[in-house]
Motif scaffolding. Structure first.
Motif, PDB file in Angstrom:
ATOM      1  N   LEU A 134       0.790  -1.310  -0.102  1.00 42.28           N
ATOM      2  CA  LEU A 134      -0.028  -0.085   0.658  1.00 42.28           C
ATOM      3  C   LEU A 134       1.033   1.066  -0.293  1.00 42.28           C
ATOM      4  N   ALA A 135       1.835   1.316  -0.063  1.00 43.69           N
ATOM      5  CA  ALA A 135       2.918   2.285   0.337  1.00 43.69           C
ATOM      6  C   ALA A 135       3.312   2.679  -1.662  1.00 43.69           C
ATOM      7  N   VAL A 136       3.512   4.032  -1.374  1.00 44.15           N
ATOM      8  CA  VAL A 136       3.744   4.669  -2.128  1.00 44.15           C
ATOM      9  C   VAL A 136       4.953   5.067  -2.388  1.00 44.15           C
ATOM     10  N   GLY A 137       5.730   5.722  -3.751  1.00 41.59           N
ATOM     11  CA  GLY A 137       7.635   6.205  -4.082  1.00 41.59           C
ATOM     12  C   GLY A 137       8.231   5.551  -3.584  1.00 41.59           C
ATOM     13  N   SER A 138       9.594   5.077  -4.631  1.00 44.14           N
ATOM     14  CA  SER A 138      10.230   3.713  -4.400  1.00 44.14           C
ATOM     15  C   SER A 138      11.561   5.478  -3.231  1.00 44.14           C
ATOM     16  N   THR A 139      12.317   5.986  -3.713  1.00 42.41           N
ATOM     17  CA  THR A 139      13.448   7.078  -2.880  1.00 42.41           C
ATOM     18  C   THR A 139      12.774   6.981  -1.784  1.00 42.41           C
ATOM     19  N   GLN A 140      11.809   7.603  -1.612  1.00 39.50           N
ATOM     20  CA  GLN A 140      10.539   8.237   0.328  1.00 39.50           C
ATOM     21  C   GLN A 140       9.787   7.679   0.301  1.00 39.50           C
ATOM     22  N   PRO A 141       9.298   6.125   0.576  1.00 47.73           N
ATOM     23  CA  PRO A 141       8.719   5.582   0.616  1.00 47.73           C
ATOM     24  C   PRO A 141       7.029   5.569   1.516  1.00 47.73           C
ATOM     25  N   LYS A 142       6.130   6.306   1.404  1.00 46.52           N
ATOM     26  CA  LYS A 142       5.282   7.283   1.972  1.00 46.52           C
ATOM     27  C   LYS A 142       4.063   5.972   2.003  1.00 46.52           C
ATOM     28  N   LEU A 143       3.107   5.940   3.267  1.00 40.99           N
ATOM     29  CA  LEU A 143       2.271   5.601   3.363  1.00 40.99           C
ATOM     30  C   LEU A 143       1.536   5.609   3.627  1.00 40.99           C
ATOM     31  N   ALA A 144       0.198   6.093   2.482  1.00 43.12           N
ATOM     32  CA  ALA A 144      -0.746   7.266   3.130  1.00 43.12           C
ATOM     33  C   ALA A 144      -1.386   7.384   4.030  1.00 43.12           C
ATOM     34  N   LEU A 145      -2.891   7.937   5.024  1.00 38.91           N
ATOM     35  CA  LEU A 145      -3.903   7.561   5.737  1.00 38.91           C
ATOM     36  C   LEU A 145      -4.729   6.979   5.890  1.00 38.91           C
ATOM     37  N   PHE A 146      -5.278   6.537   4.534  1.00 38.25           N
ATOM     38  CA  PHE A 146      -6.925   6.305   3.811  1.00 38.25           C
ATOM     39  C   PHE A 146      -6.054   5.077   3.457  1.00 38.25           C
ATOM     40  N   ARG A 147      -4.581   4.960   3.244  1.00 38.60           N
ATOM     41  CA  ARG A 147      -4.072   3.520   2.506  1.00 38.60           C
ATOM     42  C   ARG A 147      -3.985   2.331   4.412  1.00 38.60           C
ATOM     43  N   ILE A 148      -3.899   3.206   5.332  1.00 40.21           N
ATOM     44  CA  ILE A 148      -4.075   1.920   6.045  1.00 40.21           C
ATOM     45  C   ILE A 148      -5.372   1.539   6.680  1.00 40.21           C
ATOM     46  N   GLU A 149      -5.952   2.488   6.485  1.00 38.15           N
ATOM     47  CA  GLU A 149      -7.257   2.153   6.317  1.00 38.15           C
ATOM     48  C   GLU A 149      -7.946   0.965   5.709  1.00 38.15           C
ATOM     49  N   GLN A 150      -7.071   0.704   4.490  1.00 38.40           N
ATOM     50  CA  GLN A 150      -7.184  -0.693   4.066  1.00 38.40           C
ATOM     51  C   GLN A 150      -7.003  -2.213   4.123  1.00 38.40           C
ATOM     52  N   ILE A 151      -5.687  -2.082   4.691  1.00 40.60           N
ATOM     53  CA  ILE A 151      -5.135  -2.669   5.420  1.00 40.60           C
ATOM     54  C   ILE A 151      -5.971  -4.215   6.034  1.00 40.60           C
ATOM     55  N   ALA A 152      -5.824  -5.197   5.374  1.00 38.98           N
ATOM     56  CA  ALA A 152      -6.588  -6.269   5.810  1.00 38.98           C
ATOM     57  C   ALA A 152      -6.613  -7.159   6.840  1.00 38.98           C
ATOM     58  N   VAL A 153      -6.674  -7.188   7.853  1.00 45.73           N
ATOM     59  CA  VAL A 153      -6.809  -8.029   9.324  1.00 45.73           C
ATOM     60  C   VAL A 153      -7.368  -9.752   8.912  1.00 45.73           C
ATOM     61  N   PRO A 154      -6.532 -10.736   8.944  1.00 43.43           N
ATOM     62  CA  PRO A 154      -7.502 -11.709   9.591  1.00 43.43           C
ATOM     63  C   PRO A 154      -8.222 -11.707  11.033  1.00 43.43           C
ATOM     64  N   CYS A 155      -9.131 -11.835  11.252  1.00 37.12           N
ATOM     65  CA  CYS A 155      -9.502 -11.969  12.946  1.00 37.12           C
ATOM     66  C   CYS A 155     -10.636 -13.011  13.416  1.00 37.12           C
ATOM     67  N   PRO A 156     -10.198 -13.791  13.927  1.00 33.57           N
ATOM     68  CA  PRO A 156     -10.133 -15.060  14.289  1.00 33.57           C
ATOM     69  C   PRO A 156     -11.519 -15.109  15.697  1.00 33.57           C
ATOM     70  N   PRO A 157     -12.330 -15.764  16.245  1.00 33.95           N
ATOM     71  CA  PRO A 157     -12.612 -15.283  17.233  1.00 33.95           C
ATOM     72  C   PRO A 157     -11.343 -14.631  18.596  1.00 33.95           C
ATOM     73  N   LEU A 158     -12.291 -13.815  19.034  1.00 29.27           N
ATOM     74  CA  LEU A 158     -11.343 -12.719  20.051  1.00 29.27           C
ATOM     75  C   LEU A 158     -10.721 -13.954  21.252  1.00 29.27           C
ATOM     76  N   GLU A 159     -11.480 -15.493  21.558  1.00 25.84           N
ATOM     77  CA  GLU A 159     -10.582 -16.520  22.699  1.00 25.84           C
ATOM     78  C   GLU A 159      -9.514 -16.374  21.933  1.00 25.84           C
ATOM     79  N   VAL A 160      -9.473 -16.550  20.299  1.00 26.57           N
ATOM     80  CA  VAL A 160      -8.100 -16.632  19.593  1.00 26.57           C
ATOM     81  C   VAL A 160      -7.263 -16.093  19.634  1.00 26.57           C
ATOM     82  N   GLN A 161      -8.034 -14.371  19.575  1.00 27.08           N
ATOM     83  CA  GLN A 161      -6.839 -13.669  19.471  1.00 27.08           C
ATOM     84  C   GLN A 161      -6.080 -13.299  21.089  1.00 27.08           C
ATOM     85  N   LEU A 162      -6.909 -13.083  21.921  1.00 22.32           N
ATOM     86  CA  LEU A 162      -6.627 -13.489  23.432  1.00 22.32           C
ATOM     87  C   LEU A 162      -5.211 -14.441  23.040  1.00 22.32           C
TER      88      LEU A 162
END
Length: 456
Positions: A134-162
């Motif tokens: 999701l980062a852009v730029g080669s010499t000075q990579p940047k990660l826009a705030l709106f792109r962080i919101e797009q990160i896909a996160v696998p979420c098992p049940p809460l007890e498993v996460q804990l």
């Protein structure tokens, strides 16, 4: 646990992303302590905060950036340059200001995801790959705030996460303990070096009619960090004179000589081209490897694109780049194909001198101050030390029996540091391999706990 029970959510579905703030124009950070620490990218380390060089916002400047703070309930994530450093802020630094080169993941919905589990996922290989995509730029990579919101996160049940967060947290606690023990062991060795060769404490004691204090009796069990105060044994005390004499460096122990670094160490010169041996496995000591918990990287010659310096048998490495960031490396053991970056100067001890002594000399604050005076270049990011000038730095040199006595005390300390560092690296690798298997369902928590118990 089955992957069928894992929900895939976008980070923005369960958390807010808010950026940090740069200092107001013309108002620099200060090194003295104020009520407002300012967290920079350089302070982000191992999922937490490195306190060794914290900078602060002057109290009178804080109101201008008071909205840009991070809580101990949040996660930080670097978004410029070094992308994807993720971690938490300790409770005592909650409310610190956050650099504009980072963002905070805040208002995390605890009914959907555990904060610590999220942090582990984002630091995992899968999470880091997602961030890099999701980062852009080669010499000075940047990660826009709106792109962080797009990160896909696998979420098992809460007890498993804990359960996952608890398991990996136990590994992290053990890794932290090993690193803290190493900090103490190195501090003991450095305190001994300073006492003997900079402050001349044994000589001062004898000159005042006192018995010198013990060197490090019981040091291997002194991981809590207190230097013992028992009397120095008579054999060691007899190695030191009982008076001083004038020299070009001021008062030094009587009978000691004034020499230079070159009297204690040889600089290894020469070059090797790993590309000429593409199928040979090299043990590569690079600056990034040093910064990554001092763990050399094993690479085939075809993967190393520039010439390197071969390591001598008894090696001490001193970075010539940007000496205001001290990098001194003591490889306890290394193989025949060990090489280092040409940004490192490689030294080996002269006869009768130990590599442990050379290492402690190079790490000493007094030597580092002299090193910073030998730089060329005006840019703070590209200053280098002149190699020939390092060998000419003048120092008082003790008699060989004193040097030998120091080596006998320091060597076991650094051997234990090396063993602890290797165990920490093993546990780190275990932690990083467990997470994706736990999330995917390839590994159940009881099985992971069994693996962890064996490693510990």
């Amino acid at each position: 646990m089955s992957s069928d029970h894992v929900m895939n959510l976008k980070l923005g579905e369960f958390a807010k992303i808010k950026g940090g703030k740069r200092m107001p124009s013309g108002t620099p950070l200060v090194s003295y302590r104020t009520d407002h620490p300012y967290l920079r990218i350089v302070d982000f380390k191992d999922g937490s905060i490195d306190r060794s060089n914290l900078q602060y916002v002057p109290n009178e400047v804080f109101p201008a950036i008071s909205r840009y703070v991070i809580s101990s309930k949040d996660l930080y994530i670097s978004i410029v340059g070094t992308i994807g450093l993720v971690g938490t802020v300790p409770p005592d630094l909650s409310g610190a200001n956050l650099t504009e080169n980072a963002a905070k993941i805040c208002e995390i919905d605890s009914s959907l995801i555990n904060r610590d589990y999220l942090g582990y996922f984002l630091r995992s290989e899968v999470g880091q790959a997602e961030i890099r995509s999701l980062a852009v730029g080669s010499t000075q990579p940047k990660l826009a705030l709106f792109r962080i919101e797009q990160i896909a996160v696998p979420c098992p049940p809460l007890e498993v996460q804990l359960g996952i967060a608890s398991l990996l947290g136990a590994l992290d606690d053990r890794i932290t303990l090993l690193r803290e023990t190493n900090t103490t062991l190195e501090a003991i060795a450095q305190a001994l070096f300073k006492s003997w060769f900079i402050d001349f404490d044994p000589v001062r004691a004898k000159a005042e009619g006192r018995q010198p204090e013990g060197a490090i009796q019981g040091c291997m069990s002194a991981a809590e960090g207190r230097m013992p105060k028992a009397a120095m044994d008579a054999t060691t005390a007899a190695l030191f004179p009982d008076s001083f004499e004038e020299s070009e460096l001021g008062l030094v122990p009587k009978g000691w000589s004034i020499g230079c670094v070159g009297d204690l160490a040889n600089q290894k010169k020469g070059s090797v081209n790993p590309l000429a041996s593409p199928e040979v496995l090299f043990e590569h000591y690079s600056l990034p490897a040093f910064d990554s918990d001092q763990a050399p990287v094993f690479e085939l010659g075809q993967q190393i694109k520039s010439n390197k310096t071969p390591l001598p048998d008894e090696a001490v490495l001193l970075s010539k780049l940007n000496p205001h960031i001290p990098r001194v490396w003591l490889p306890v053991n290394h193989g025949a194909n060990a090489v280092c970056s040409t940004e490192f100067l490689a030294y080996s001890p002269q006869e009768g001198v130990s590599k442990e002594l050379i290492y402690c000399l190079f790490v000493a604050a007094e030597f580092q101050q002299q090193l910073c005076q030998l730089v060329t270049g005006t840019s703070n990011s590209h200053q280098r030390v002149k190699p020939d000038q390092v060998l000419l730095v003048k120092i008082p040199i003790a008699d060989k029996p004193v040097l030998k006595a120091f080596a006998e005390l320091a060597k076991p300390l650094f051997e234990r540091v090396h063993a602890n560092r290797q165990q920490a690296q093993t546990l780190t690798q275990l932690r990083d391999t467990l997470l994706p298997r736990l999330i995917s369902g390839q590994l159940r928590l009881p099985e992971a706990e069994s693996l962890m118990e064996k490693a510990l």
